[in-house]
Design a protein around this motif. Structure first.
Motif, PDB file in Angstrom:
ATOM      1  N   THR A 120      52.026  42.639  42.468  1.00  0.00           N
ATOM      2  CA  THR A 120      52.301  41.895  40.906  1.00  0.00           C
ATOM      3  C   THR A 120      50.803  42.846  40.795  1.00  0.00           C
ATOM      4  O   THR A 120      49.936  41.433  40.667  1.00  0.00           O
ATOM      5  N   PRO A 121      51.109  43.828  39.406  1.00  0.00           N
ATOM      6  CA  PRO A 121      49.210  44.136  38.857  1.00  0.00           C
ATOM      7  C   PRO A 121      48.882  43.043  37.883  1.00  0.00           C
ATOM      8  O   PRO A 121      49.914  42.600  37.220  1.00  0.00           O
ATOM      9  N   VAL A 122      47.621  42.739  37.734  1.00  0.00           N
ATOM     10  CA  VAL A 122      47.489  41.803  36.577  1.00  0.00           C
ATOM     11  C   VAL A 122      47.752  42.342  35.096  1.00  0.00           C
ATOM     12  O   VAL A 122      47.609  43.645  35.374  1.00  0.00           O
ATOM     13  N   GLY A 123      48.157  41.540  34.151  1.00  0.00           N
ATOM     14  CA  GLY A 123      48.682  42.242  32.784  1.00  0.00           C
ATOM     15  C   GLY A 123      47.002  42.255  32.391  1.00  0.00           C
ATOM     16  O   GLY A 123      46.720  41.543  31.729  1.00  0.00           O
ATOM     17  N   LEU A 124      47.008  43.816  31.422  1.00  0.00           N
ATOM     18  CA  LEU A 124      46.468  43.744  30.556  1.00  0.00           C
ATOM     19  C   LEU A 124      46.535  44.008  29.042  1.00  0.00           C
ATOM     20  O   LEU A 124      47.506  45.210  29.564  1.00  0.00           O
TER      21      LEU A 124
END
Length: 291
Positions: A120-124
């Protein structure tokens, strides 16, 4: 021929985002490892996606569009997992990137990652600060656009190497353990260019209007409806009001994700808290040209 990673998306006429998706994943993974569902069998999509694996489907408007879309994407991911270690799945305006300070591209990074998990990548969200950024987006988005805002809603479990079900919208899976590696980010491009935003929203509003359904009656993202759109320029002008943070250390975001990790009621899915966080950052120069 690499079998480390494939990328999967569905698209309907979004040439601006598809070009960015193809540049990013086509170069990182090889076009032969890119799988594109061409919703409506658009000629421009077929032309742009030459060398990729193209799946044409009917484009009839339907009030349960999102439900049908994710049923198809789920099954594609399940099938491709038999041939690839990792499968990246998401909307055409969402791109997974690795922080360049690792010295690795996306393929090499994933080659080093264990399987049988969901990453789960951090969302930007890449935002167009129309008060500061005059340069048009051409071959690359990052460079002309340097500002991002925190977007927990887009911290999606989108890199799959285990058997799991993905919820509609791609926001949750049934994998019970959270893996959010430090160098991974999911960049959402919806707001990266004001002019393209207006064009895209006009097209999406037209699609939902064809269904004849309301926001309450449809399994389609609320943001596709004209009644939930708001005034376009005001949306972009409001980005200037977000708190500007120093540096680019988002370790605290990942810690919060782990701290709030829990079952999503009795649905079988897992989640972390996704509060609205009114903060923005300037991406370090090392990200320029990455997408």
């Amino acid at each position: 021929m690499q079998t480390v990673a494939a990328a999967v998306t569905m698209v309907r006429d979004d040439a601006f985002f598809l070009k960015a998706w193809l540049r990013h994943y086509g170069e990182a993974l090889g076009r032969e490892n890119c799988y594109i569902v061409n919703h409506g069998r658009g000629a421009e999509v077929s032309e742009l996606a030459q060398g990729c694996n193209l799946i044409g489907i009917p484009g009839d408007a339907h009030k349960n569009f999102d439900m049908k879309r994710w049923r198809l994407l789920n099954n594609l991911v399940h099938g491709l997992r038999s041939y690839y270690d990792h499968v990246i799945v998401g909307d055409v305006d969402e791109l997974v990137v690795v922080d360049p300070q690792t010295g690795q591209g996306l393929l090499d990074y994933l080659r080093d990652q264990p399987i049988r998990r969901v990453l789960t990548p951090v969302g930007l969200e890449v935002i167009h600060r129309i008060d500061k950024e005059d340069a048009p987006v051409t071959d690359h988005i990052l460079g002309p656009r340097r500002h991002v805002r925190l977007a927990p809603h887009y911290s999606k479990p989108c890199i799959v190497s285990t058997g799991t079900k993905i919820a509609r919208g791609g926001h949750f899976t049934q994998a019970s353990k959270l893996f959010a590696p430090d160098p991974l980010y999911l960049l959402h491009l919806k707001f990266c260019d004001f002019g393209n935003y207006v064009t895209t929203m006009n097209a999406r509003n037209a699609v939902t209007a064809q269904t004849g359904a309301s926001v309450q009656d449809a399994s389609i993202g609320r943001h596709w409806f004209a009644e939930a759109r708001g005034e376009d320029r005001a949306v972009f002008e409001a980005f200037a009001d977000l708190s500007m943070e120093k540096g680019f250390d988002l370790g605290w975001v990942r810690k919060r994700m782990h701290r709030t990790w829990k079952e999503r009621g009795e649905t079988g899915y897992w989640q972390f808290d996704r509060p609205d966080i009114a903060r923005q950052y300037v991406l370090p120069e090392r990200f320029n040209g990455l997408i």
